[in-house]
Design an enzyme around this catalytic site. Structure first.
Site, PDB file in Angstrom:
ATOM      1  N   GLU A 200      35.835  25.821  34.818  1.00  0.00           N
ATOM      2  CA  GLU A 200      35.916  27.547  35.655  1.00  0.00           C
ATOM      3  C   GLU A 200      35.908  28.706  35.100  1.00  0.00           C
ATOM      4  OE1 GLU A 200      39.339  27.769  37.178  1.00  0.00           O
ATOM      5  OE2 GLU A 200      39.463  29.619  38.170  1.00  0.00           O
ATOM      6  N   GLY A 224      33.651  37.505  24.860  1.00  0.00           N
ATOM      7  CA  GLY A 224      34.691  36.272  25.367  1.00  0.00           C
ATOM      8  C   GLY A 224      35.150  36.765  26.870  1.00  0.00           C
ATOM      9  N   GLU A 227      40.505  35.864  32.253  1.00  0.00           N
ATOM     10  CA  GLU A 227      41.064  35.622  33.768  1.00  0.00           C
ATOM     11  C   GLU A 227      42.131  35.191  33.862  1.00  0.00           C
ATOM     12  OE1 GLU A 227      37.843  33.408  35.663  1.00  0.00           O
ATOM     13  OE2 GLU A 227      39.232  33.664  37.482  1.00  0.00           O
ATOM     14  N   GLY A 229      44.318  35.051  36.806  1.00  0.00           N
ATOM     15  CA  GLY A 229      44.243  34.405  38.697  1.00  0.00           C
ATOM     16  C   GLY A 229      45.649  34.275  38.585  1.00  0.00           C
TER      17      GLY A 229
HETATM   18  N1  LIG Z   1      47.308  44.223  43.102  1.00  0.00           N
HETATM   19  C1  LIG Z   1      45.934  42.775  43.602  1.00  0.00           C
HETATM   20  N2  LIG Z   1      46.361  42.457  43.468  1.00  0.00           N
HETATM   21  C2  LIG Z   1      45.379  41.437  43.801  1.00  0.00           C
HETATM   22  C3  LIG Z   1      44.183  41.907  44.499  1.00  0.00           C
HETATM   23  N3  LIG Z   1      43.251  41.329  45.405  1.00  0.00           N
HETATM   24  C4  LIG Z   1      43.667  39.863  44.696  1.00  0.00           C
HETATM   25  N4  LIG Z   1      45.009  40.332  43.742  1.00  0.00           N
HETATM   26  C5  LIG Z   1      45.456  38.966  42.857  1.00  0.00           C
HETATM   27  O1  LIG Z   1      44.804  39.080  42.064  1.00  0.00           O
HETATM   28  C6  LIG Z   1      44.462  37.470  41.906  1.00  0.00           C
HETATM   29  C7  LIG Z   1      43.283  37.228  42.241  1.00  0.00           C
HETATM   30  O2  LIG Z   1      42.778  36.483  41.655  1.00  0.00           O
HETATM   31  P1  LIG Z   1      41.883  34.434  41.788  1.00  0.00           P
HETATM   32  O3  LIG Z   1      41.061  33.913  40.842  1.00  0.00           O
HETATM   33  O4  LIG Z   1      41.138  35.104  42.973  1.00  0.00           O
HETATM   34  O5  LIG Z   1      43.497  34.228  42.235  1.00  0.00           O
HETATM   35  P2  LIG Z   1      43.369  32.901  43.023  1.00  0.00           P
HETATM   36  O6  LIG Z   1      41.781  31.815  43.125  1.00  0.00           O
HETATM   37  O7  LIG Z   1      43.288  32.950  44.121  1.00  0.00           O
HETATM   38  O8  LIG Z   1      43.788  32.038  42.187  1.00  0.00           O
HETATM   39  P3  LIG Z   1      43.558  30.793  40.735  1.00  0.00           P
HETATM   40  O9  LIG Z   1      43.683  29.472  41.603  1.00  0.00           O
HETATM   41  O10 LIG Z   1      44.083  30.216  39.931  1.00  0.00           O
HETATM   42  O11 LIG Z   1      41.850  31.831  40.795  1.00  0.00           O
HETATM   43  C8  LIG Z   1      45.181  37.019  42.613  1.00  0.00           C
HETATM   44  O12 LIG Z   1      46.989  36.309  42.355  1.00  0.00           O
HETATM   45  C9  LIG Z   1      45.605  37.399  43.905  1.00  0.00           C
HETATM   46  O13 LIG Z   1      46.916  38.004  43.811  1.00  0.00           O
HETATM   47  C10 LIG Z   1      44.492  43.591  44.673  1.00  0.00           C
HETATM   48  O14 LIG Z   1      43.246  44.339  45.371  1.00  0.00           O
HETATM   49  N5  LIG Z   1      46.013  43.120  44.078  1.00  0.00           N
HETATM   50 CA   LIG Z   2      40.382  32.586  40.662  1.00  0.00          CA
END
Ligand SMILES: Nc1nc2c(ncn2[C@@H]2O[C@H](COP(=O)(O)OP(=O)(O)OP(=O)(O)O)[C@@H](O)[C@H]2O)c(=O)[nH]1
Ligand SMILES: [Ca+2]
Length: 536
Positions: A200, A224, A227, A229
């Site tokens: 990832e 680099g 991220e 998440g």
């Molecule tokens: N503040 C804020 N956070 C957001 C918004 N949209 C998404 N997020 C947050 O940003 C992050 C999105 O990162 P992602 O990588 O898409 O999260 P994910 O894929 O569901 O989680 P992982 O499985 O850990 O990758 C998550 O923690 C969401 O809650 C937004 O519009 N505002």
């Molecule tokens: Ca993600």
């Protein structure tokens, strides 16, 4: 005609060509007084003009009767790809295309996101596949039906499913495979998997450096990625330190080799970290500086004063609902920051490597520039920070936000629901504890860029995965100048126009070169005008 005499008298380097013209007075400029129009040689100008006219006619005919008339059907060199990103907070589908002739990617064919993520089906895994149906319908509206059978569809799940028991993971994936097999796209069962965090991170690094134009170039010039998440943090960058095998990735693009450190820190994603912190606080297992005001209640420094906690479920894990009613909001940025740091340093005493900056996991010293994506970007955007902002700015903004009364914050940010607004005290403190207190990035360091895209390219690791899947030799990846300058819908026409302009210029210069430079001069001896050629 006497060449030498004519020459010495008029202009020694002219070869006169004999033509009849009218007399010229002394004061007249050699070229004025409109001598009887000489009959120019039609062939000398007509050729380039005819050539140009033919070209323009041909191109117009092509455009009107062929290009414009043909159905908007992508050329056979276009390959589509559909990728499902199974994240902890939601599943999103991306539709991409790649032209094998022009090396051109089209990233914005569309993407759609549906919450909650696949891990929320841990209690009823056989229903997980149904959550993909709307996403698949979206993709079918983006890919021409004639291409469906050739379009590969892949499901790549990340931290959300990594947190789930393997047996449950398989049930969720099997349910998804059932739906994907019937989707009409090209699918094989092992194309629905939980990818490693290291992959990832590598995919995210690829798309970031592709977008920055550094992919294929000097490793020390690459950027680099970090991220943040929902359930995990990925850190991937080029390192010149010796790397233990489990953290080392080698990528070759053309004749350039990149030695990458890549790791995904599970449980360190923002959503999971916040839930873990509040769970520990509510059970009294977390000794924060602030004493609880009365027995059985505990201060939560990461929620602004006046916020009322309620019963909470933690998506992505099998845990039952957590009772947060024992928590009392006591918004305090520095206490929240130190609580977050305790989480991030948890297990550091067990570090068996040369350096561990997060928990007991190895990480070499960060070097070079970084792009901080996802929650880093969302939080910096909420606080109105610039892309290359100092962490000190985030620290100040977080201190103010955490210290503000909850009712005032709600008035100021009416458009946000409570759960979204609440997270910004924790996220600002968590980011400072992560990037500064743990990874050692100084508060006034401009190395970090908060971004979720570079120009019009989204920094989605899914795109990096598609890039790898679509191209065998990535060093041709960086699109040639012609495909980046010309918009997708008319590369042929524009290049034809460019070609015809070039041909016209060539035709004109040939005609200039072949067409003798002529001058009208008056031959005193003969008492008449003659036209003579200019020698270069
Ligand atoms: N503040 C804020 N956070 C957001 C918004 N949209 C998404 N997020 C947050 O940003 C992050 C999105 O990162 P992602 O990588 O898409 O999260 P994910 O894929 O569901 O989680 P992982 O499985 O850990 O990758 C998550 O923690 C969401 O809650 C937004 O519009 N505002
Ligand atoms: Ca993600």
């Amino acid at each position: 005609m006497r060449r030498s005499h004519a020459r010495t008298r008029i202009n020694s380097n002219m070869d006169p060509i004999k033509l009849h013209t009218r007399p010229l007075t002394r004061s007249t400029n050699l070229f004025s007084r409109n001598p009887k129009p000489t009959k120019s040689n039609p062939s000398s100008f007509a050729i380039p003009i005819a050539l140009t006219a033919t070209l323009i006619t041909l191109i117009s005919c092509y455009y009107v009767f062929i290009h414009a008339a043909k159905p908007s059907f992508p050329p056979s060199s276009v390959k589509y790809g559909v990728l499902l990103d199974g994240g902890s907070t939601g599943t999103r589908i991306h539709v991409f295309s790649y032209d094998t002739e022009t090396n051109h990617f089209d990233f914005d064919l569309g993407s759609m996101r549906l919450n909650p993520g696949l891990s929320s089906y841990a209690v009823n895994p056989t229903n997980a596949g149904d959550s993909l149906k709307d996403l698949l319908d979206f993709a079918k509206r983006k890919v021409p039906p004639a291409f469906w059978a050739d379009t590969e569809i892949r499901l790549m799940a990340t931290a959300g499913l990594r947190l789930v028991d393997v047996v449950v993971q398989d049930k969720i994936l099997d349910s998804c495979r059932r739906v994907l097999r019937a989707s009409g796209f090209r699918f094989a069962d092992d194309w629905a998997t939980v990818i490693t965090g290291s992959d990832e991170g590598v995919y995210a690094w690829i798309v970031a450096n592709y977008a920055l134009g550094t992919l294929g170039g000097d490793p020390s010039e690459t950027t680099g990625i970090i991220e943040l998440g929902g359930a995990s943090v990925q850190v991937t960058f080029v390192s010149d330190e010796p790397l233990p095998q489990e953290f080392s990735r080698t990528l070759k693009f053309g004749n350039v080799t990149y030695n990458l450190y890549s790791h995904s820190f599970l449980h360190f994603g923002q959503n999971v970290a916040f839930e873990t912190l509040r769970e520990l606080l509510s059970s009294g297992d977390f000794n924060t500086a602030a004493e609880s005001l009365q027995k059985g209640t505990y201060i939560d420094p990461c929620s602004p004063k006046g916020y009322l906690h309620h019963v909470e479920s933690s998506p992505g894990s099998l845990a039952a609902k957590i009772d947060l009613s024992t928590l009392q909001a006591g918004g305090n940025f520095s206490e929240c920051r130190s609580a977050a740091l305790t989480l991030l340093q948890n297990g550091k005493e067990k570090c068996s490597y040369k350096s561990c900056y997060l928990g007991s996991t190895f990480m070499p010293k960060l070097r070079g520039k970084f792009l901080a994506t996802e929650n880093f970007f969302h939080t910096s955007k909420f606080f109105g920070l610039r892309q290359r902002a100092f962490l000190s700015h985030l620290l100040m903004a977080g201190e103010q936000f955490c210290g503000e009364d909850w009712s005032k914050l709600k008035k100021k940010h009416r458009s946000l629901d409570d759960e979204d607004l609440l997270r910004y005290c924790f996220s600002s403190a968590y980011i400072v504890a992560l990037l500064h207190d743990s990874l050692g990035i100084s508060l006034d360091d401009e190395r970090i860029g908060f971004a979720n895209q570079v120009e019009n390219i989204p920094l989605d690791w899914a795109l990096g995965a598609f890039i790898l899947q679509s191209t065998a030799v990535l060093d041709e990846l960086h699109p040639s100048w012609i495909s980046t300058i010309i918009s997708d819908d008319s590369p042929t026409l524009l290049s034809l126009i460019a070609l015809s302009i070039m041909l016209m210029v060539i035709a004109w210069s040939i005609s200039k070169w072949r067409k003798p430079q002529l001058k009208t001069i008056y031959d005193l001896e003969k008492g008449r005008y003659i036209i003579s050629r200019v020698n270069r």
